[in-house]
Design a protein around this motif. Structure first.
Motif, PDB file in Angstrom:
ATOM      1  N   GLY A  60       0.688   3.122  -3.549  1.00 55.27           N
ATOM      2  CA  GLY A  60      -0.246   4.250  -3.468  1.00 55.27           C
ATOM      3  C   GLY A  60      -1.587   3.902  -4.084  1.00 55.27           C
ATOM      4  O   GLY A  60      -2.181   2.859  -3.789  1.00 55.27           O
ATOM      5  N   ASP A  61      -2.067   4.776  -4.990  1.00 57.07           N
ATOM      6  CA  ASP A  61      -3.378   4.575  -5.611  1.00 57.07           C
ATOM      7  C   ASP A  61      -3.420   3.332  -6.501  1.00 57.07           C
ATOM      8  O   ASP A  61      -4.499   2.805  -6.793  1.00 57.07           O
ATOM      9  CB  ASP A  61      -3.759   5.795  -6.443  1.00 57.07           C
ATOM     10  CG  ASP A  61      -3.997   7.026  -5.581  1.00 57.07           C
ATOM     11  OD1 ASP A  61      -4.251   6.851  -4.370  1.00 57.07           O
ATOM     12  OD2 ASP A  61      -3.919   8.155  -6.111  1.00 57.07           O
ATOM     13  N   ASP A  62      -2.241   2.874  -6.955  1.00 55.86           N
ATOM     14  CA  ASP A  62      -2.209   1.697  -7.830  1.00 55.86           C
ATOM     15  C   ASP A  62      -2.486   0.398  -7.080  1.00 55.86           C
ATOM     16  O   ASP A  62      -2.759  -0.635  -7.700  1.00 55.86           O
ATOM     17  CB  ASP A  62      -0.845   1.586  -8.526  1.00 55.86           C
ATOM     18  CG  ASP A  62      -0.681   2.621  -9.629  1.00 55.86           C
ATOM     19  OD1 ASP A  62      -1.700   2.952 -10.269  1.00 55.86           O
ATOM     20  OD2 ASP A  62       0.448   3.093  -9.838  1.00 55.86           O
ATOM     21  N   TYR A  63      -2.401   0.436  -5.741  1.00 55.64           N
ATOM     22  CA  TYR A  63      -2.627  -0.791  -4.952  1.00 55.64           C
ATOM     23  C   TYR A  63      -4.017  -1.364  -5.221  1.00 55.64           C
ATOM     24  O   TYR A  63      -4.175  -2.555  -5.476  1.00 55.64           O
ATOM     25  CB  TYR A  63      -2.458  -0.511  -3.454  1.00 55.64           C
ATOM     26  CG  TYR A  63      -2.825  -1.700  -2.594  1.00 55.64           C
ATOM     27  CD1 TYR A  63      -1.928  -2.747  -2.388  1.00 55.64           C
ATOM     28  CD2 TYR A  63      -4.084  -1.797  -2.004  1.00 55.64           C
ATOM     29  CE1 TYR A  63      -2.272  -3.852  -1.619  1.00 55.64           C
ATOM     30  CE2 TYR A  63      -4.443  -2.892  -1.239  1.00 55.64           C
ATOM     31  CZ  TYR A  63      -3.530  -3.919  -1.050  1.00 55.64           C
ATOM     32  OH  TYR A  63      -3.878  -5.017  -0.305  1.00 55.64           O
ATOM     33  N   LYS A  64      -5.026  -0.512  -5.166  1.00 54.90           N
ATOM     34  CA  LYS A  64      -6.412  -0.980  -5.355  1.00 54.90           C
ATOM     35  C   LYS A  64      -6.606  -1.540  -6.757  1.00 54.90           C
ATOM     36  O   LYS A  64      -7.317  -2.542  -6.944  1.00 54.90           O
ATOM     37  CB  LYS A  64      -7.380   0.183  -5.114  1.00 54.90           C
ATOM     38  CG  LYS A  64      -8.868  -0.187  -5.180  1.00 54.90           C
ATOM     39  CD  LYS A  64      -9.270  -1.042  -3.982  1.00 54.90           C
ATOM     40  CE  LYS A  64     -10.792  -1.112  -3.807  1.00 54.90           C
ATOM     41  NZ  LYS A  64     -11.519  -1.673  -4.920  1.00 54.90           N
ATOM     42  N   LYS A  65      -5.971  -0.923  -7.767  1.00 54.69           N
ATOM     43  CA  LYS A  65      -6.094  -1.411  -9.139  1.00 54.69           C
ATOM     44  C   LYS A  65      -5.543  -2.826  -9.271  1.00 54.69           C
ATOM     45  O   LYS A  65      -6.162  -3.700  -9.892  1.00 54.69           O
ATOM     46  CB  LYS A  65      -5.357  -0.475 -10.099  1.00 54.69           C
ATOM     47  CG  LYS A  65      -5.924   0.927 -10.174  1.00 54.69           C
ATOM     48  CD  LYS A  65      -5.079   1.790 -11.102  1.00 54.69           C
ATOM     49  CE  LYS A  65      -5.566   3.239 -11.106  1.00 54.69           C
ATOM     50  NZ  LYS A  65      -4.682   4.096 -11.936  1.00 54.69           N
ATOM     51  N   LYS A 110       0.826  -1.207   0.000  1.00 55.75           N
ATOM     52  CA  LYS A 110       0.000   0.000   0.000  1.00 55.75           C
ATOM     53  C   LYS A 110       0.861   1.259   0.000  1.00 55.75           C
ATOM     54  O   LYS A 110       0.578   2.232  -0.705  1.00 55.75           O
ATOM     55  CB  LYS A 110      -0.930  -0.001   1.213  1.00 55.75           C
ATOM     56  CG  LYS A 110      -2.048  -1.027   1.141  1.00 55.75           C
ATOM     57  CD  LYS A 110      -2.938  -0.971   2.376  1.00 55.75           C
ATOM     58  CE  LYS A 110      -4.125  -1.923   2.241  1.00 55.75           C
ATOM     59  NZ  LYS A 110      -4.978  -1.914   3.456  1.00 55.75           N
ATOM     60  N   SER A 111       1.939   1.207   0.785  1.00 58.08           N
ATOM     61  CA  SER A 111       2.820   2.369   0.899  1.00 58.08           C
ATOM     62  C   SER A 111       3.534   2.662  -0.416  1.00 58.08           C
ATOM     63  O   SER A 111       3.613   3.813  -0.859  1.00 58.08           O
ATOM     64  CB  SER A 111       3.839   2.132   2.022  1.00 58.08           C
ATOM     65  OG  SER A 111       4.809   3.151   2.041  1.00 58.08           O
TER      66      SER A 111
END
Length: 371
Positions: A48-53, A44-45
């Motif tokens: 960032g936003d790419d984690y959810k994708k 997650k760190s």
């Protein structure tokens, strides 16, 4: 390997080290749960936003494969339930707060513990770890609460036998939430061992060595795979003989039953248009009487299998019925000069054909007309 296949579809993400600073895994003398938590936190760190994708891509890829495999096996679920939905909706958190307010959850060593010992469990259980992460148990409590709040008066869970110790704590949570724990029924299923050439097939999920359902279906076929699973009572260990499942002999129970159905079809293919009225009192030899008695047991077998959640009862019944028919077939003639007796015998084997087809259909196994 399937993990690498998913990774290859991800573009535009540079390499990073998710193991840096993470707690050691259990096999290396560390804490398994904290190791996984640290890996997720690092992902997650760094993403960032790419984690959810990436998370959604992986879930969608794996779940799609599972749905396709099951559908081709004749299993289709009406609803798939996401554990993540319990977190996203806040139900998991709300459930913990309700139990906290009623005094069933206490804080200890920085974590939240559900006092399942008050309900007969041998130990209290963690629902929220000291890092704020909810445990699987917390999700399970919320999941069952959601079921009962939707108005179900009976919930049936099918678990692996290694989850036996989980029963008391889940039922404790249901009681603590003022629902009747007896409305939850849990069926424990033992593991299946695969045998090929008389030797057990070695499998280990940790090492990535396993036989998938798809591979099993491709090797022995849907009918044999389904029937062999059904043939064993759920709470008994199952030794799945791959060579037997593929054989075209009477020792193979699914072949034996299907062959009985095909034999009857063959008789009717050769029969002339006999319009004579049957006289069932003529069906009095030992093979006919045995077959008639066996047919009369069918409705009870189906009822018992359903009420006791034991489809193996029906599988064994069909094997016995096929045995009685094969004995009758080997000791009788059907296309004979006595048209009344012929009509009577044809009616008997027609009833047998119907029961074989019905029973196999209930088990999701085909009833071939030619073999």
């Amino acid at each position: 390997d399937y993990i690498f296949d998913i990774a290859k579809t991800i573009k535009g993400i540079e390499k990073f080290d998710i193991f840096n600073g993470a707690c050691k895994d259990e096999k290396d003398g560390g804490d398994k749960e904290k190791h996984i938590d640290d890996l997720i936190a690092n992902c997650k760190s760094q993403l960032g936003d790419d984690y959810k994708k990436i998370f959604d891509l992986a879930i969608d890829s794996i779940l799609t494969d599972i749905k396709i495999d099951l559908a081709e096996f004749g299993v289709e679920y009406q609803q798939w339930f996401s554990e993540q939905s319990l977190v996203d909706s806040g139900l998991s958190k709300k459930t913990v707060e309700v139990l906290q307010a009623s005094g069933h959850i206490v804080e200890k060593e920085g974590a939240l513990w559900f006092k399942t010992t008050d309900f007969g469990d041998d130990l209290d259980r963690v629902v929220v770890r000291d890092n704020g992460m909810h445990t699987y148990f917390a999700s399970d409590i919320a999941y069952h609460l959601e079921k009962f709040e939707r108005g179900y008066d009976k919930v049936i869970n099918i678990w692996g036998a290694d989850h036996h110790g989980y029963i008391a704590r889940v039922k404790a949570s249901i009681k603590a939430l003022n629902h009747n724990p007896d409305k939850l029924e849990i069926l424990l299923v033992q593991f299946a061992n695969l045998f090929r050439n008389g030797e057990k097939v070695a499998m280990s999920t940790r090492s990535g060595s396993f036989v998938t359902l798809k591979q099993l279906r491709e090797e022995v076929g849907n009918d044999a795979a389904r029937f062999f699973y059904i043939l064993r009572k759920a709470d008994q260990h199952m030794d799945f003989d791959l060579d037997l499942a593929k054989s075209k002999t009477n020792e193979n129970p699914v072949f034996y039953i299907q062959y009985a159905h095909a034999r009857i079809c063959s008789v009717f293919d050769k029969a002339d248009n006999n319009t004579q009225t049957p006289d069932l009192t003529l069906l009095n030899n030992e093979y006919e009487q045995a077959l008639i008695k066996q047919l009369s047991r069918y409705s009870d077998m189906v009822k018992n299998a359903a009420l006791n959640y034991e489809p193996h009862i029906l599988a064994y019944y069909l094997r016995d019925l096929a045995g009685d028919f094969h004995s009758y077939y080997n000791n009788s003639e059907f296309l004979i000069d006595d048209k009344t007796l012929q009509a009577s015998r044809l009616q008997l084997i027609s009833a047998t054909q119907q029961i074989l087809a019905n029973g196999l259909s209930l088990l999701g196994v085909s009833a071939p007309e030619k073999m």
